[in-house]
Design a protein around this motif. Structure first.
Motif, PDB file in Angstrom:
ATOM      1  N   GLY A   1       0.696  -1.149  -0.290  1.00  0.00           N
ATOM      2  CA  GLY A   1       0.229   0.206  -0.168  1.00  0.00           C
ATOM      3  C   GLY A   1       0.806   1.234   0.223  1.00  0.00           C
ATOM      4  N   ASN A   2       0.146   2.697   0.243  1.00  0.00           N
ATOM      5  CA  ASN A   2       0.767   3.502  -0.033  1.00  0.00           C
ATOM      6  C   ASN A   2       0.969   4.619   2.206  1.00  0.00           C
ATOM      7  OD1 ASN A   2       0.537   3.827  -2.392  1.00  0.00           O
ATOM      8  ND2 ASN A   2      -1.670   4.343  -2.298  1.00  0.00           N
ATOM      9  N   THR A   3       2.554   4.872   2.115  1.00  0.00           N
ATOM     10  CA  THR A   3       2.666   5.624   2.884  1.00  0.00           C
ATOM     11  C   THR A   3       2.746   7.368   2.785  1.00  0.00           C
ATOM     12  OG1 THR A   3       5.224   5.421   3.174  1.00  0.00           O
ATOM     13  CG2 THR A   3       3.861   3.266   4.233  1.00  0.00           C
ATOM     14  N   GLU A   4       2.797   7.948   4.321  1.00  0.00           N
ATOM     15  CA  GLU A   4       3.592   8.860   3.975  1.00  0.00           C
ATOM     16  C   GLU A   4       4.804   9.025   4.257  1.00  0.00           C
ATOM     17  OE1 GLU A   4       1.773  12.009   2.985  1.00  0.00           O
ATOM     18  OE2 GLU A   4       0.276  10.793   2.282  1.00  0.00           O
ATOM     19  N   LEU A   5       5.837   7.816   4.087  1.00  0.00           N
ATOM     20  CA  LEU A   5       7.262   8.416   4.192  1.00  0.00           C
ATOM     21  C   LEU A   5       7.872   8.873   3.096  1.00  0.00           C
ATOM     22  CD1 LEU A   5       7.114   4.664   6.447  1.00  0.00           C
ATOM     23  CD2 LEU A   5       7.503   6.711   7.437  1.00  0.00           C
ATOM     24  N   LYS A   6       8.350   9.696   3.752  1.00  0.00           N
ATOM     25  CA  LYS A   6       9.351  10.480   2.175  1.00  0.00           C
ATOM     26  C   LYS A   6      10.417  10.612   2.743  1.00  0.00           C
ATOM     27  CE  LYS A   6       6.226  13.838   3.787  1.00  0.00           C
ATOM     28  NZ  LYS A   6       5.061  13.215   3.788  1.00  0.00           N
ATOM     29  N   VAL A   7      11.129   9.603   2.010  1.00  0.00           N
ATOM     30  CA  VAL A   7      13.238   9.416   1.866  1.00  0.00           C
ATOM     31  C   VAL A   7      13.641  10.689   1.842  1.00  0.00           C
ATOM     32  CG1 VAL A   7      14.711   8.030   1.794  1.00  0.00           C
ATOM     33  CG2 VAL A   7      12.319   7.471   2.226  1.00  0.00           C
ATOM     34  N   VAL A   8      13.876  11.767   2.163  1.00  0.00           N
ATOM     35  CA  VAL A   8      14.552  12.823   1.891  1.00  0.00           C
ATOM     36  C   VAL A   8      15.568  13.053   2.549  1.00  0.00           C
ATOM     37  CG1 VAL A   8      12.867  14.166   0.599  1.00  0.00           C
ATOM     38  CG2 VAL A   8      13.624  14.854   3.525  1.00  0.00           C
ATOM     39  N   ALA A   9      16.889  12.594   1.119  1.00  0.00           N
ATOM     40  CA  ALA A   9      18.465  13.623   2.201  1.00  0.00           C
ATOM     41  C   ALA A   9      18.446  15.413   1.964  1.00  0.00           C
ATOM     42  CB  ALA A   9      19.167  12.720   0.802  1.00  0.00           C
ATOM     43  N   GLY A  10      18.409  15.772   3.395  1.00  0.00           N
ATOM     44  CA  GLY A  10      18.124  16.942   4.021  1.00  0.00           C
ATOM     45  C   GLY A  10      19.737  17.597   3.647  1.00  0.00           C
TER      46      GLY A  10
END
Length: 511
Positions: free
Chosen positions: A275-284
């Motif tokens: 399914g979908n999540t809200e987990l956005k993997v970002v390299a800040g």
């Protein structure tokens, strides 16, 4: 004669023995059926991370809400499995035309698990506790627009705002906004008391949390189907898979290892659900620090990244590449992966233009979680193609990461999955660990709150996404999928995750 009486005796014995056996057999069958019925009235849910406490209104880790939200605690509003706001402890509300007065009609007859009554004074207590000067609520900003909280009568709550807050009803549905009671609030961290369909029973630290059905739950239609439920904490992915296959856990709604998903293929008992999540993997990146204070460096690094290669290498190809801090579940989503697509040659030229013809060397502080470590390794290889040396420093999450990166801003680059839904506003927060400052972006976010017109909000969110895609305050990589593995007969778990959660109210065993 003798033979006849012996025959009679032996027949009687045989009959008695047969009757005894039948009774034993019947008891065994009854016991077995009872055990099966009991098993069907309970479920064991696996989780990779144990919460640090059980009060989502005083600490940020999502695992707290994943155990307690909608199970033990409830809010004035809630967010359903489709991400839509629904009434909960407030059965209805009206908003004044200027957007500054919210009047809630509260449900009557609601009691906390310890018998304390819910009314407007309790709702006021919970909101004032969340927004007060000494509040440690992880989303204290959700309440910043509230000027006064009024209680004209026991079933009416009035929030007067300083300025319009178009997202207020949504925010009030979050785990950090649940209603807690004056008598029990200070002990919720270890013995949570809410109004939800399940009561807290016990917490064996390091192992499990046990819940039991709340027989006095106010919402008869939404009453729990299970008698009891257990959250078991298993950090190691191999151990998670073994526990599922052995039947020690019935479900792992967030299974930790994408590379092991294929091992469940063809299993007669277990289903895999993506399914979908809200987990956005970002390299800040630390936008206040050289060389990341130069937009061209950030853009060059974005062009060095082949997002699909990162998804393939870090998460077994399971994930959706993103071009901004937004997921396809979110309203007004725009696919902006084409703003800075992978182009190593262009990236090299832009780096040279920014004054780095011979490349760069810097460090990424990467949490120990598998997705962060593997993504960092992929970035290391991709950056090498444009002459950039990336050193990976494993930084223990949450404690060390929160202290060094989140609070002290002592880092060059980091990588983390942002779990909050619709949290694009983090780039407007000051302070926030990206140290990104853009007044034009901030103005757009203010306009979102000034209107409660969904179409207008979506257009504004589109503009906000575009600014981030062009400015690249962080490298936008991918959205993590929700990898669920659970018993095929277990129904009612959420397939998607608009809010990090394990809502158990509809969970039941199919016959």
């Amino acid at each position: 004669m003798m033979g006849h009486s012996m025959l009679a005796v032996s027949t009687a014995l045989t009959r008695r023995a047969a009757l005894g056996l039948a009774l034993v057999g019947g008891l065994m069958l009854a016991t077995q059926q009872h055990a099966e019925a009991a098993a069907k009235a309970t479920a064991t849910i696996g989780m990779a991370i144990e919460p640090t406490g059980l009060d989502p209104t005083i600490a940020a880790p999502v695992a707290i809400g994943q155990v307690t939200w909608q199970n033990i605690f409830e809010g004035l509003t809630t967010v359903d499995k489709n991400g839509k706001v629904q009434p909960q402890l407030a059965e209805s509300w009206t908003i004044s035309p200027d957007g500054l007065t919210y009047t809630f009609k509260l449900r009557q007859g609601v009691k906390f698990h310890d018998g304390e009554a819910f009314d407007s004074s309790v709702a006021k207590f919970a909101i004032d506790r969340a927004r007060g000067a000494d509040s440690v609520n992880p989303q204290k900003r959700y309440f910043a627009s509230i000027d006064t909280v009024e209680t004209p009568d026991a079933s009416t709550l009035v929030l007067k705002l300083k300025q319009p807050a178009g997202s207020l009803l949504y925010w009030l549905g979050w785990p950090s906004s649940v209603i807690v009671a004056p008598k029990s609030a200070e002990n919720n961290k270890t013995t949570p008391v809410g109004t939800g369909p399940f009561k807290f029973v016990s917490w064996a630290k390091g192992t499990k949390v046990d819940l039991a059905r709340n027989a006095d739950y106010w919402n008869k239609a939404g009453a729990a189907k299970l008698e009891t439920a257990t959250f078991r904490f298993i950090g190691d992915a191999q151990a998670q898979a073994a526990a599922l296959k052995a039947g020690d856990v019935d479900a792992f709604p967030e299974f930790g290892a994408p590379e092991l998903m294929a091992s469940f293929a063809g299993d007669n008992r277990l289903a895999t659900v993506i399914g979908n999540t809200e987990l956005k993997v970002v390299a800040g990146m630390n936008n206040a620090k050289k060389p990341f204070d130069d937009k061209r460096v950030r853009q060059a690094l974005m062009m060095a990244v082949d997002r699909q290669a990162v998804v393939d290498g870090a998460w077994s190809g399971l994930g959706t590449p993103i071009g901004s801090h937004y997921t396809p579940n979110d309203r007004g989503f725009k696919d902006l992966t084409g703003v800075y697509p992978h182009d190593a040659e262009k990236a090299k030229k832009l780096l040279a233009e920014a004054g780095y013809p011979n490349g760069l060397t810097f460090t990424i502080k990467a949490p120990q979680m598998a997705y962060a470590q593997r993504s960092a390794q992929m970035l290391q290889a991709l950056f090498a193609d444009i002459g950039v040396t990336l050193n990976i420093e494993t930084t223990e999450f949450p404690a060390k990461w929160v202290a060094d990166v989140f609070k002290a801003g002592n880092y060059d680059m980091t990588i983390v999955a942002h779990a909050e839904a619709m949290d694009i506003d983090i780039y407007a927060r000051d302070p926030y660990y990206f140290n990104y400052k853009n007044p034009a972006f901030n103005d757009i976010l203010k306009k979102v709150e000034a209107t409660s017109d969904p179409k207008e909000q979506e257009a504004l969110y589109g503009q906000a996404q575009t600014i981030l895609a062009q400015d690249v305050p962080a490298l936008f990589l991918f959205v993590m999928p929700k990898l669920g593995v659970w018993d095929k007969k277990l129904k009612g778990l959420w397939e998607n995750e608009p809010i990090p959660s394990n809502v158990l109210s509809e969970v039941q065993w199919a016959e």
